[in-house]
Enzyme design. Sequence first.
Site, mmCIF file in Angstrom:
data_model
loop_
_atom_site.group_PDB
_atom_site.id
_atom_site.type_symbol
_atom_site.label_atom_id
_atom_site.label_comp_id
_atom_site.label_asym_id
_atom_site.label_seq_id
_atom_site.Cartn_x
_atom_site.Cartn_y
_atom_site.Cartn_z
ATOM 1 N N ARG A 347 0.857 -1.198 0.000
ATOM 2 C CA ARG A 347 0.000 0.000 0.000
ATOM 3 C C ARG A 347 0.887 1.240 0.000
ATOM 4 O O ARG A 347 0.590 2.247 0.620
ATOM 5 C CB ARG A 347 -0.927 0.006 1.224
ATOM 6 C CG ARG A 347 -1.693 -1.285 1.460
ATOM 7 C CD ARG A 347 -2.639 -1.655 0.319
ATOM 8 N NE ARG A 347 -3.310 -2.916 0.604
ATOM 9 C CZ ARG A 347 -2.876 -4.100 0.175
ATOM 10 N NH1 ARG A 347 -1.755 -4.191 -0.532
ATOM 11 N NH2 ARG A 347 -3.566 -5.198 0.449
ATOM 12 N N ARG A 363 -0.085 -7.577 7.525
ATOM 13 C CA ARG A 363 -1.315 -8.311 7.222
ATOM 14 C C ARG A 363 -1.670 -8.179 5.737
ATOM 15 O O ARG A 363 -2.148 -9.127 5.124
ATOM 16 C CB ARG A 363 -2.449 -7.778 8.088
ATOM 17 C CG ARG A 363 -2.549 -6.235 8.034
ATOM 18 C CD ARG A 363 -3.947 -5.744 8.234
ATOM 19 N NE ARG A 363 -4.436 -5.874 9.578
ATOM 20 C CZ ARG A 363 -4.860 -4.848 10.311
ATOM 21 N NH1 ARG A 363 -4.748 -3.616 9.861
ATOM 22 N NH2 ARG A 363 -5.380 -5.036 11.497
ATOM 23 N N ASP A 364 -1.418 -6.997 5.144
ATOM 24 C CA ASP A 364 -1.731 -6.794 3.733
ATOM 25 C C ASP A 364 -0.887 -7.704 2.858
ATOM 26 O O ASP A 364 -1.380 -8.383 1.952
ATOM 27 C CB ASP A 364 -1.490 -5.338 3.326
ATOM 28 C CG ASP A 364 -2.468 -4.381 3.972
ATOM 29 O OD1 ASP A 364 -3.605 -4.801 4.247
ATOM 30 O OD2 ASP A 364 -2.096 -3.218 4.198
ATOM 31 N N ASP A 488 -9.287 -1.556 10.975
ATOM 32 C CA ASP A 488 -8.543 -0.553 11.737
ATOM 33 C C ASP A 488 -9.446 0.430 12.458
ATOM 34 O O ASP A 488 -8.953 1.251 13.246
ATOM 35 C CB ASP A 488 -7.598 0.216 10.808
ATOM 36 C CG ASP A 488 -6.442 -0.644 10.345
ATOM 37 O OD1 ASP A 488 -6.025 -1.543 11.097
ATOM 38 O OD2 ASP A 488 -5.949 -0.437 9.214
ATOM 39 N N LYS A 631 -16.058 4.273 3.325
ATOM 40 C CA LYS A 631 -15.036 3.470 3.985
ATOM 41 C C LYS A 631 -15.640 2.471 4.981
ATOM 42 O O LYS A 631 -16.633 1.823 4.666
ATOM 43 C CB LYS A 631 -13.974 4.381 4.615
ATOM 44 C CG LYS A 631 -13.045 4.987 3.543
ATOM 45 C CD LYS A 631 -11.936 5.792 4.121
ATOM 46 C CE LYS A 631 -10.866 5.008 4.837
ATOM 47 N NZ LYS A 631 -9.877 4.393 3.940
ATOM 48 N N GLU A 632 -15.092 2.391 6.200
ATOM 49 C CA GLU A 632 -15.573 1.381 7.143
ATOM 50 C C GLU A 632 -16.933 1.700 7.743
ATOM 51 O O GLU A 632 -17.462 0.895 8.507
ATOM 52 C CB GLU A 632 -14.546 1.198 8.272
ATOM 53 C CG GLU A 632 -13.289 0.440 7.884
ATOM 54 C CD GLU A 632 -12.154 1.323 7.409
ATOM 55 O OE1 GLU A 632 -11.003 0.865 7.388
ATOM 56 O OE2 GLU A 632 -12.423 2.502 7.055
ATOM 57 N N HIS A 639 -12.391 -5.343 0.082
ATOM 58 C CA HIS A 639 -11.586 -6.442 0.607
ATOM 59 C C HIS A 639 -12.458 -7.594 1.111
ATOM 60 O O HIS A 639 -12.092 -8.768 1.007
ATOM 61 C CB HIS A 639 -10.725 -5.883 1.742
ATOM 62 C CG HIS A 639 -9.614 -6.758 2.193
ATOM 63 N ND1 HIS A 639 -8.404 -6.258 2.590
ATOM 64 C CD2 HIS A 639 -9.507 -8.097 2.349
ATOM 65 C CE1 HIS A 639 -7.607 -7.234 2.968
ATOM 66 N NE2 HIS A 639 -8.252 -8.374 2.832
ATOM 67 N N GLN A 685 -10.482 0.128 -2.871
ATOM 68 C CA GLN A 685 -10.675 -0.079 -1.436
ATOM 69 C C GLN A 685 -12.148 -0.114 -1.048
ATOM 70 O O GLN A 685 -12.581 -0.982 -0.305
ATOM 71 C CB GLN A 685 -9.965 1.018 -0.643
ATOM 72 C CG GLN A 685 -9.990 0.790 0.862
ATOM 73 C CD GLN A 685 -9.499 1.992 1.630
ATOM 74 O OE1 GLN A 685 -10.203 2.997 1.778
ATOM 75 N NE2 GLN A 685 -8.268 1.904 2.123
ATOM 76 N N GLY A 705 -6.381 -5.227 -0.745
ATOM 77 C CA GLY A 705 -6.494 -6.674 -0.551
ATOM 78 C C GLY A 705 -7.639 -7.274 -1.332
ATOM 79 O O GLY A 705 -7.716 -8.505 -1.485
#
Length: 797
Positions: A347, A363-364, A488, A631-632, A639, A685, A705
């Site tokens: 990234r 982790r990526d 995250d 996003k989250e 991913h 993403q 990912g």
Amino acid sequence: MQFGFFDDAAKEYVITRPDTPRSWSNYLGSTEYGAIITNNAGGYSFYHSAAQGRFIRLRFNAVPLDQPGRYLYLRDAESGDYWSASWQPVGKPLEAYKSECRHGTAYTVISSDYAGIHAETTYFVPLGKAFECWRLRLTNTGDKPRQLSAFTFVEYANNWSAFNDLTNLQYSQFIVRMACEDGIIDHGTNVHIPEDPAHFENSDQGRHTFLALVGTPVSGFDTDRTAFLGPYGTYANPKVVESGDCTGSLAYGDNGCGVLKGDVALAPGETKEIVVLMGVGRAGVEGKAAIAEFSDPDLVEAELAKLKAYWHGRIEGFSAETPDPAFNSMLAMWGPFNCQMTYAWSRAASLIYAGERDGLGYRDTVQDLLGVMHAIPQEAVKRLELMLSGQLANGGAMPVVKQFAHHPGSEKEPPEHEYRSDDGMWLFNAVPAYIKESGDLSFLRKVIPFADKGEASVLGHLRRAIAFNLERSGVHGLPCGLSADWNDCIRLGKKGETVMVAFQLRFALATYSELCARSGEAAEKAWADAKLAAFDQVLADQTWDGAWYLRGFGEDGTKFGSHEMQEGSIFLNTQTWAVFSGHATGERAASAMESVNTELATPYGLKICAPPFVETDMSVMRAVLFNPGMKENAAVFSHTQGWAVIAETMLGHGDRAYQYYRATMPAAWNDRAETREIEPYVYCQFTHTPPSPRAGASRVPWLSGSASWAYVAGTQYVLGIRADWDGLVIDPCIPKEWPGFSATRRFRGRTVTITVRNPGGVEKGVKSLMLNGEILKGNVVPADKLAVVNDVQVELG
């Protein structure tokens, strides 16, 4: 709206309109010398690291996204009219200016037609070289002679450290010193202190790059940005190009640039070729050597052909023809090439990642290996060993491994609050993937050092990863979330517990048991089996919320991802990993995945959670920092999509699995590019979802990912062709309307051609399997029965 098309035969995406919704990019080079280029020749180049080795400048978060770049300006001597060989930066009216961009495997070709001149520029980095080529071919398509001037332009970084160059201006504006030696530009920074190549991260050292012109004499140069552009000029109207004459400026501090002028006379119908060479090293040494080597146009063409052959070989480990042309295009080129770029750069380098993530995120990177293991297993295992050496002796992992400055055995252990609970768990996907692909079970015995101290076999590293989470468990018997648990934006801390990683731990124990069985470790297998049985009961008792699985427990006992919550009452990951891990079966598996469809499905993919966070305290659920639908915070986080596809195929739901797969498949949006906006050939993403007013718009392309997991889900679970311990599994789970498909797979040095027929219109189930005329039982093609070239016939039913 469509801005281009897939040329599968050439392995290229062809952009036919240059005014794309956002800049559409490609990657050039290698992990030594890398570059990003867009459909309008924007982007930047870097050596080893986009954060610490960026030597030409890009202004991030600007309009457009990709300026400056590597430009070629053309000027007609008679009329004084000028334009750029790419549509931008001059930006002539599209009624008069025609442009095409072909992004390929580590090369890009931009062609244009304007005022009777056809220009074609091919950008690439020759294999094994620390410099790039821009091959410009100019053709006079008119009926009268033309006298043209061509001007190169790059804007140099004053310091290879991106932070120093763009932020520490009171320092960086006074260290550049430009020169021109025998017509080759020398871009020097800190030239009066020694070079220190053995310590790449030392930004206080002398460094040089060069810019050279081959194919026409250099008739002028400029190396001072202000002299070239003018005090109030722009990239669209540089003062020097407007006047037609270079000034011979030599930057001494402030800002440098690379401008070389070459004059070209063209008779009607005539074509001439110029080559620009830009790379690392001094003008008088590496620059002169590059000119000597690349002065022959035939050599440039040969190097380009060699580059294409190399990259085509790297991505041709798997190919398929299915009833969906968009799927075929992704499989032919862009899916595997996207995976190769995430494998290469993690990234760390894109038009969005501006240097804040330098090196290989643990982790990526371990997950990124899954998308390339089938194609380059012997190379990928070296990266896997590097990441294993980034694991600490306590079983946790360094957040980032800097491949250019990593020293196993002597790295500093991070403070306890920086550990993430999921890091080591991804090894249980990657290590078996390599062993299944290669058949090399002895890899488990290989001894690899830990990052901080000590060493262990690969199997020992895996044992430590399990122990790390078992030792950090909470009151419900589940792993603690620590600073993050893949997401995250979820901070469950030292006492809060994560159900996501709990399912990963369940998967890890089952995988470890199988590895121990195959390597003759009976005592370790018995230990893992006992832990697994007890842990399955904990999962059954503690994680089920009635219709779906919880996301976690806060330190105060709050249940997250519960129907009791007004916000974030359901999360995608725990439903998919419950199935993927092998824990959820029967009614609970069906209920969890049906809840996904009911609560999270959108036309753009599956939301990561719902409803979005608006009022939730951010101490744990930091997704509330983001706007709802981004996003989250309840967006389609790409991913996660592959895991949902895999889970549905494990349940035999081919129609639904492919519906989910296609919702986020880039090529499926090619004719709706104005909605998705980013490149329709690579993954991203996330994608906006309602209540965002930009629902369907995608962001952060390339380095995600999602690329690897989408490739794994599509090839290994939808098409169902995946390496296993003793052979090649063929277990498709496809839409029932598909009559079948064909595929070719490289496996352990052999070629396997597979034809799948679906006469009964089923979604899953192998009725018959034949290898080279021999009927086999089950759905595994044994490795020891494979010839060099093989024919496999499969009938579903």
